[in-house]
Design an enzyme around this catalytic site. Structure first.
Site, PDB file in Angstrom:
ATOM      1  N   LYS A 159       0.840  -1.211   0.000  1.00 41.49           N
ATOM      2  CA  LYS A 159       0.000   0.000   0.000  1.00 41.49           C
ATOM      3  C   LYS A 159       0.869   1.253   0.000  1.00 41.49           C
ATOM      4  O   LYS A 159       0.564   2.230  -0.681  1.00 41.49           O
ATOM      5  CB  LYS A 159      -0.930   0.010   1.231  1.00 41.49           C
ATOM      6  N   LYS A 211      -8.641 -16.157 -12.611  1.00 42.47           N
ATOM      7  CA  LYS A 211      -9.875 -16.358 -11.869  1.00 42.47           C
ATOM      8  C   LYS A 211     -10.891 -15.231 -12.079  1.00 42.47           C
ATOM      9  O   LYS A 211     -10.539 -14.131 -12.505  1.00 42.47           O
ATOM     10  CB  LYS A 211      -9.573 -16.546 -10.391  1.00 42.47           C
ATOM     11  N   LYS A 254     -13.292  -8.974 -10.160  1.00 40.57           N
ATOM     12  CA  LYS A 254     -13.720  -7.667 -10.660  1.00 40.57           C
ATOM     13  C   LYS A 254     -12.548  -6.821 -11.122  1.00 40.57           C
ATOM     14  O   LYS A 254     -12.727  -5.867 -11.877  1.00 40.57           O
ATOM     15  CB  LYS A 254     -14.453  -6.915  -9.548  1.00 40.57           C
TER      16      LYS A 254
HETATM   17  P1  AMP Z   1     -12.444 -10.886  -2.822  1.00 43.79           P
HETATM   18  O1  AMP Z   1     -13.452  -9.886  -2.357  1.00 43.79           O
HETATM   19  O2  AMP Z   1     -12.143 -10.842  -4.288  1.00 43.79           O
HETATM   20  O3  AMP Z   1     -11.206 -10.887  -1.950  1.00 43.79           O
HETATM   21  O4  AMP Z   1     -13.128 -12.304  -2.581  1.00 43.79           O
HETATM   22  C1  AMP Z   1     -13.601 -12.728  -1.348  1.00 43.79           C
HETATM   23  C2  AMP Z   1     -13.443 -14.211  -1.254  1.00 43.79           C
HETATM   24  O5  AMP Z   1     -14.161 -14.849  -2.321  1.00 43.79           O
HETATM   25  C3  AMP Z   1     -12.010 -14.677  -1.404  1.00 43.79           C
HETATM   26  O6  AMP Z   1     -11.369 -14.823  -0.181  1.00 43.79           O
HETATM   27  C4  AMP Z   1     -12.115 -16.021  -2.086  1.00 43.79           C
HETATM   28  O7  AMP Z   1     -12.218 -17.051  -1.111  1.00 43.79           O
HETATM   29  C5  AMP Z   1     -13.418 -15.952  -2.826  1.00 43.79           C
HETATM   30  N1  AMP Z   1     -13.199 -15.786  -4.266  1.00 43.79           N
HETATM   31  C6  AMP Z   1     -13.107 -14.624  -4.945  1.00 43.79           C
HETATM   32  N2  AMP Z   1     -12.957 -14.855  -6.267  1.00 43.79           N
HETATM   33  C7  AMP Z   1     -12.930 -16.202  -6.423  1.00 43.79           C
HETATM   34  C8  AMP Z   1     -12.801 -17.076  -7.549  1.00 43.79           C
HETATM   35  N3  AMP Z   1     -12.694 -16.615  -8.806  1.00 43.79           N
HETATM   36  N4  AMP Z   1     -12.818 -18.407  -7.340  1.00 43.79           N
HETATM   37  C9  AMP Z   1     -12.948 -18.899  -6.089  1.00 43.79           C
HETATM   38  N5  AMP Z   1     -13.089 -18.144  -4.994  1.00 43.79           N
HETATM   39  C10 AMP Z   1     -13.075 -16.805  -5.146  1.00 43.79           C
END
Ligand code: AMP
Length: 333
Positions: free
Chosen positions: A113, A196, A199
């Site tokens: 950061k 993966k 967003k």
């Molecule tokens: P994020 O807000 O992107 O950090 O996502 C929150 C949680 O969702 C993460 O800790 C992952 O466990 C799960 N997650 C997000 N994107 C994926 C993905 N494409 N495939 C599997 N799990 C995901």
């Protein structure tokens, strides 16, 4: 299996997508019936980036709505908004007295950061791992479901808890460790041919739980493929494999086999393949989308859920804090 005390924070960052649902929320829904789970919406954590008040409130509300729609059950788990618990910043302050500048400055996420947003390196950012530790140990958590990138924060939660115990000669905090779901973590692929679903690669890379059938069809029609198999029985390219992986989740085995064979025989028509996948995606997500719409307008329900969550979480937090205050010497007369 013995019951663990599990704490997990949910970031209030807008709408959930299919990757969040299948990779994380589904597991939470299962865990809540097997363990003593505390799930909180981490709105104090958002403050390091100075969100505007309207956005912050809206995001917290939306996350609550979507988690309820996915199946989090406020009777089975403790679901609360972090800022409803002033006990958390109190413990954070107490822990800060024994958190050293050097160790905080060495944390990978802080260094990152400091590099990417040099104009907003505030004390909240530096002490982020202390707040995270307070979130976890305030309920005496034994397990925390975390990804690899959070391992260092979890280790710091152990450090701060242990240090407090040692400092005051008490055994208040157990050591929290990573919660293991027992099988390999799923990775839901995105629609743009890369890794993966996320967003950070744009809204066209993700299928959000609230996306309308029309929007799902549009996004699927734009999903990246390739120029088609050039020889029979070759392995699909990465973007096409991603679509097969998504089909594995939302479609029947027969359908998957049909398109895999069409690919192997070099007569797959990507247009039909993606249309078919889009329809199954719509069917898969319709019940969740309808539940979201249902809950969205139910302010009374949201109020009630937040109130029950706050009460249950405060009971546990008050107990821990009372032990800390006694240990420190805040004893009253
Ligand atoms: P994020 O807000 O992107 O950090 O996502 C929150 C949680 O969702 C993460 O800790 C992952 O466990 C799960 N997650 C997000 N994107 C994926 C993905 N494409 N495939 C599997 N799990 C995901």
């Amino acid at each position: 299996m013995s019951k663990e005390i599990i704490v997990s924070g949910i970031r209030p960052t807008g709408n959930l997508h299919l990757g969040n649902y299948l990779g994380a929320v589904q597991n939470f829904v299962k865990m809540q019936y097997e363990h003593n789970c505390y799930f909180f919406i981490a709105d104090y954590h958002s403050l390091t980036t100075h969100p505007n008040p309207q956005d912050l409130h809206q995001n917290v509300r939306q996350v609550l709505v979507e988690y309820l729609a996915c199946g989090l059950n406020p009777d089975a788990c403790t679901l609360y908004v972090q800022s409803d618990l002033p006990q958390i910043p109190e413990l954070y302050m107490l822990l800060n007295m024994h958190a050293y500048m050097g160790e905080l400055e060495r944390v990978a996420s802080f260094k990152e950061k400091a590099r990417t947003q040099p104009n907003n390196i505030n004390a909240g950012l530096l002490t982020y791992p202390v707040l995270m530790a307070a979130d976890i140990i305030i309920h005496k958590a034994t397990k925390v479901p975390v990804g690899k990138d959070q391992e260092q924060h979890l280790e710091m939660a152990r450090t701060f808890g242990n240090r407090f115990n040692r400092m005051y000669g008490k055994d208040i905090f157990p050591e929290p460790y990573a919660f293991n779901f027992g099988k390999e973590l799923v990775k839901i692929p995105g629609l743009q041919g890369g890794g993966k679903m996320s967003k950070s690669d744009g809204d066209n890379n993700v299928i959000n739980l609230i996306d309308s059938p029309e929007l799902i069809r549009k996004k699927m029609s734009r999903a990246v493929t390739d120029t088609g198999p050039s020889e029979p029985n070759t392995a699909p390219s990465a973007p096409v494999q991603n679509l097969f992986d998504l089909m594995k989740i939302v479609s029947t085995e027969d359908k998957l086999t049909f398109y895999q064979q069409a690919y192997a025989n070099c007569n797959i028509r990507y247009g039909d393949f993606k249309k078919d996948l889009a329809e199954d995606m719509v069917t898969f997500l319709t019940p969740v989308r309808e539940k979201i719409a249902d809950i969205q307008s139910n302010n009374e329900l949201l109020k009630k859920v937040a109130k029950i969550g706050k009460e249950k979480a405060a009971e546990s937090a008050d107990k821990t804090l009372a032990e800390c205050r006694e240990a420190i010497g805040f004893r009253g007369f």
